[in-house]
Design an enzyme around this catalytic site. Structure first.
Site, short mmCIF file in Angstrom:
data_model
loop_
_atom_site.label_atom_id
_atom_site.label_comp_id
_atom_site.label_asym_id
_atom_site.label_seq_id
_atom_site.Cartn_x
_atom_site.Cartn_y
_atom_site.Cartn_z
N ASN A 263 13.25 10.57 15.07
CA ASN A 263 12.13 9.81 14.67
C ASN A 263 11.16 10.62 15.56
OD1 ASN A 263 10.32 6.93 15.09
ND2 ASN A 263 10.01 8.28 13.43
N CYS B 272 10.39 14.28 14.46
CA CYS B 272 9.88 15.37 13.66
C CYS B 272 9.82 14.90 12.19
CB CYS B 272 11.02 16.57 13.80
SG CYS B 272 11.09 17.28 15.38
N ARG B 273 10.63 14.83 11.59
CA ARG B 273 10.34 14.69 10.14
C ARG B 273 9.84 13.31 9.57
NH1 ARG B 273 16.37 15.96 8.73
NH2 ARG B 273 16.57 14.78 10.70
N SER B 274 10.62 12.40 9.91
CA SER B 274 9.82 11.03 9.71
C SER B 274 8.61 10.75 10.10
CB SER B 274 10.80 9.89 9.80
OG SER B 274 11.01 9.75 11.03
N CYS C 250 14.36 9.47 9.75
CA CYS C 250 15.18 10.76 10.20
C CYS C 250 16.20 10.26 11.30
CB CYS C 250 14.32 11.84 10.28
SG CYS C 250 13.25 11.58 11.77
N ASP D 85 16.27 19.45 9.07
CA ASP D 85 15.89 19.19 10.38
C ASP D 85 15.38 20.46 10.97
OD1 ASP D 85 15.71 18.39 12.95
OD2 ASP D 85 17.78 17.55 13.13
P1 4NP Z 1 14.08 14.53 13.43
O1 4NP Z 1 14.55 15.78 14.52
O2 4NP Z 1 15.21 13.74 13.03
O3 4NP Z 1 13.39 15.24 12.34
O4 4NP Z 1 13.07 13.82 14.25
C1 4NP Z 1 15.15 15.56 15.59
C2 4NP Z 1 14.63 15.13 16.73
C3 4NP Z 1 15.39 15.04 17.86
C4 4NP Z 1 16.98 15.33 17.68
C5 4NP Z 1 17.41 15.74 16.70
C6 4NP Z 1 16.59 15.74 15.67
N1 4NP Z 1 17.59 15.18 18.89
O5 4NP Z 1 18.82 15.25 18.74
O6 4NP Z 1 17.14 14.65 19.96
#
Ligand code: 4NP
Length: 168
Positions: free
Chosen positions: A25, A27-29, A22, A134
């Site tokens: 790294n 939340c989703r992955s 994702c 997201d």
């Molecule tokens: P993820 O979500 O891609 O599902 O882990 C996010 C986590 C952090 C950020 C963006 C998306 N960020 O911009 O820090």
């Protein structure tokens, strides 16, 4: 175009390596990584399938999972405590049999679809080919939706792995 549910053969004898990708790294992955490890254990495939995850961005390298992602996993009976953020690098394309992008922008970050690069929801029996939205900037509800997509998609990935010759 990849047939729904089909996964590429292993690159080499030994464990099949699956990587979820994702943006951050956290939340989703990591949610997919945690749920998939549990499903792999339940299926008796521990040692035959190795699972990890990374982000295309490097802001959260070394960090634990987002607390909302961890809470929804804990409430559903999973253990999120082992996760530490990692960033994608070229080595992932050599080491992994299959990289699964959570959304289309993550897929672009991986250079687009290929035999060993799929959209995660190519393997979702419901809404095949969609994205995992997201949840980072939203509320708790977003994490519950991600968990539901992740649980059913990981079950279908285990089915595909069980049909892969040479994994047992
Ligand atoms: P993820 O979500 O891609 O599902 O882990 C996010 C986590 C952090 C950020 C963006 C998306 N960020 O911009 O820090």
């Amino acid at each position: 175009m990849t047939r729904v549910g089909a996964i590429p053969p292993p690159r080499r004898p030994g464990a099949y390596r699956l990587g979820f990708v994702c943006l951050g790294n956290i939340c989703r992955s990591p949610m997919a990584d945690t749920v998939m490890r549990a499903r792999v254990d339940e299926a008796g495939l521990s040692g035959h399938v190795v699972v990890d995850s990374c982000g295309t961005g490097g802001w959260h390298v070394g960090e634990a999972m987002d607390h909302r992602a961890a809470s929804s996993l804990l409430a559903a009976g999973y253990d999120p405590s082992g996760h530490r953020g990692q960033q994608l690098d070229d080595g992932w394309f050599e080491t992994h049999d299959l990289l699964l992008a959570m959304d289309r922008s993550n897929l672009e970050g991986l250079g687009g679809r290929g035999e060993r690069v799929h959209l995660f929801r190519d393997h979702d029996p419901v809404g095949t080919g969609g994205e995992v939205p997201d949840p980072y900037y939203g509320g708790e509800q977003g994490f519950e939706e991600v968990l539901a997509m992740v649980e059913r998609t990981c079950a279908s990935l285990v089915d595909a792995l069980q049909c892969t010759p040479g994994l047992r």
